[in-house]
Design a protein around this motif. Structure first.
Motif, short mmCIF file in Angstrom:
data_model
loop_
_atom_site.label_atom_id
_atom_site.label_comp_id
_atom_site.label_asym_id
_atom_site.label_seq_id
_atom_site.Cartn_x
_atom_site.Cartn_y
_atom_site.Cartn_z
N ALA A 140 0.80 -1.14 0.05
CA ALA A 140 0.06 0.06 -0.01
C ALA A 140 0.98 1.52 -0.15
O ALA A 140 1.88 1.31 0.85
CB ALA A 140 -1.15 -0.18 1.29
N ILE A 149 -5.68 -0.23 5.57
CA ILE A 149 -5.56 0.00 4.16
C ILE A 149 -5.39 -1.24 3.53
O ILE A 149 -4.27 -1.75 3.88
CB ILE A 149 -4.30 0.85 4.19
CG1 ILE A 149 -4.42 2.23 5.16
CG2 ILE A 149 -4.17 1.46 2.71
CD1 ILE A 149 -5.88 3.05 4.54
N SER A 166 -3.20 -0.55 -2.18
CA SER A 166 -4.19 0.51 -2.40
C SER A 166 -3.03 1.76 -2.47
O SER A 166 -1.88 1.59 -2.08
CB SER A 166 -4.97 0.71 -1.19
OG SER A 166 -5.95 -0.37 -1.03
N VAL A 183 -3.42 5.72 -1.42
CA VAL A 183 -4.57 6.37 -0.51
C VAL A 183 -3.71 7.89 -0.80
O VAL A 183 -2.67 8.11 -0.60
CB VAL A 183 -4.23 6.31 0.98
CG1 VAL A 183 -5.03 6.91 1.58
CG2 VAL A 183 -4.61 4.46 1.16
N VAL A 238 -9.46 0.46 0.26
CA VAL A 238 -8.95 -0.17 -0.93
C VAL A 238 -9.34 0.47 -2.18
O VAL A 238 -10.02 1.38 -2.36
CB VAL A 238 -9.92 -1.62 -1.09
CG1 VAL A 238 -10.08 -2.56 0.29
CG2 VAL A 238 -11.43 -1.31 -1.49
N GLY A 239 -8.30 -0.13 -3.25
CA GLY A 239 -8.45 0.21 -4.55
C GLY A 239 -7.27 1.43 -4.88
O GLY A 239 -6.62 2.05 -4.01
N ILE A 240 -7.23 2.04 -6.21
CA ILE A 240 -6.33 2.84 -6.73
C ILE A 240 -7.31 3.71 -7.63
O ILE A 240 -7.69 3.33 -8.70
CB ILE A 240 -5.45 2.06 -7.75
CG1 ILE A 240 -4.50 1.22 -6.85
CG2 ILE A 240 -4.40 3.30 -8.32
CD1 ILE A 240 -3.50 0.44 -7.90
N GLY A 298 -7.24 5.00 -3.55
CA GLY A 298 -7.99 4.40 -2.26
C GLY A 298 -9.39 4.77 -2.18
O GLY A 298 -9.72 6.20 -2.12
N ARG A 299 -10.49 4.15 -1.84
CA ARG A 299 -11.71 4.69 -1.56
C ARG A 299 -11.95 3.96 -0.20
O ARG A 299 -11.93 2.76 0.05
CB ARG A 299 -12.49 4.20 -2.66
CG ARG A 299 -12.57 4.77 -3.86
CD ARG A 299 -13.47 4.19 -4.99
NE ARG A 299 -13.42 2.94 -5.34
CZ ARG A 299 -12.50 2.17 -6.07
NH1 ARG A 299 -11.47 2.93 -6.62
NH2 ARG A 299 -12.50 0.68 -6.17
N ASP A 347 -14.63 -5.79 -1.54
CA ASP A 347 -14.19 -5.47 -2.90
C ASP A 347 -15.18 -4.82 -3.85
O ASP A 347 -16.20 -5.06 -4.24
CB ASP A 347 -13.92 -6.81 -3.62
CG ASP A 347 -13.02 -6.53 -5.09
OD1 ASP A 347 -13.16 -5.36 -5.56
OD2 ASP A 347 -12.57 -7.35 -5.67
#
Length: 232
Positions: free
Chosen positions: A130, A144, A148, A150, A161-163, A165-166, A193
């Motif tokens: 991360a 986190i 990800s 952030v 999570v995510g790119i 981050g959300r 997810d």
């Protein structure tokens, strides 16, 4: 000082089931070595012995694979698990009982002066790979997700999570944090997810539309059959 050293060893034994005994922790845990080296480097940094501080951190990085800038402020109970590739920037502030996994970057953006790295709240878990980039706060007891990125503030008790981050999970009410090692949530593998949720929602919508099209075709067929019946 000895109380702090004993606490560092206890943190590893509490959070890592692979730690068999104290001797193994002392000799084989690079995260522990990096934290101890950072404390020495940070002491020299605060007394403006900057070259000495950076030299200590550079030697520590060579042996541990973990780069912690001497200016970073680290609280008690930091757990670095398989720390290879971790980078912690100069103005980073890390709270108590934080857990970092391999490949984590707590970095800055741009060339601005002053506070340019994140502040990590108490009981935060930052999973493998991360990246937390910028001068903002990750609220206490947040998680986190692995991989990800952030780039903005994270409220307390959130899961990101995510790119980019959300925040996908956040408790509706603020709960009182318990200052117990048992309350450190290391289950960073069980995260929601959002992409999968969107795909499932789209599949449900497609199935609903398909059903409606089939109903319309069926009604159309009935009308056509009715028109083709012979008159009495």
């Amino acid at each position: 000082m000895f109380k702090s050293l004993r606490n560092d060893i206890r943190v590893i034994k509490d959070r890592d089931p692979a730690a068999k005994n104290t001797l193994e922790v002392l000799l084989c845990y690079s995260g522990l070595h990096a934290i101890w080296a950072h404390r020495l480097a940070h002491f020299f940094y605060k007394h403006q012995w900057f070259v000495t501080a950076r030299l200590i951190s550079t030697i520590s990085r060579f042996f541990t694979g973990i780069e912690i800038h001497p200016g970073a402020q680290i609280g008690e109970g930091l757990f670095i698990d398989h720390g290879m590739g971790i980078v912690i920037g100069e103005t980073t502030v890390i709270g108590n009982n934080v857990s970092l996994y391999q490949g984590v970057t707590l970095g800055g953006t741009g060339k601005e002066k002053g506070k340019r790295h994140p502040t990590i709240g108490d009981y935060v878990v930052v999973a493998c790979g991360a990246k937390v980039l910028g001068s903002f706060t990750v609220g206490e007891s947040s998680k986190i997700g692995a991989g990800s990125v952030v780039l903005k503030e994270v409220p307390p008790y959130s899961t990101v999570v995510g790119i980019p981050g959300r925040v996908v999970v956040q408790k509706g009410k603020r709960l009182k944090a318990s200052h117990s090692e048992r309350d450190v949530d290391l289950n960073h593998n069980r995260l929601p997810d959002p992409i999968e949720d969107q795909i499932i929602a789209l599949q449900h919508q497609v199935a609903l539309l398909q059903h409606r099209v089939e109903m319309m075709d069926h009604q159309q067929d009935e009308r056509c059959v009715g028109k083709m019946r012979p008159l009495k």
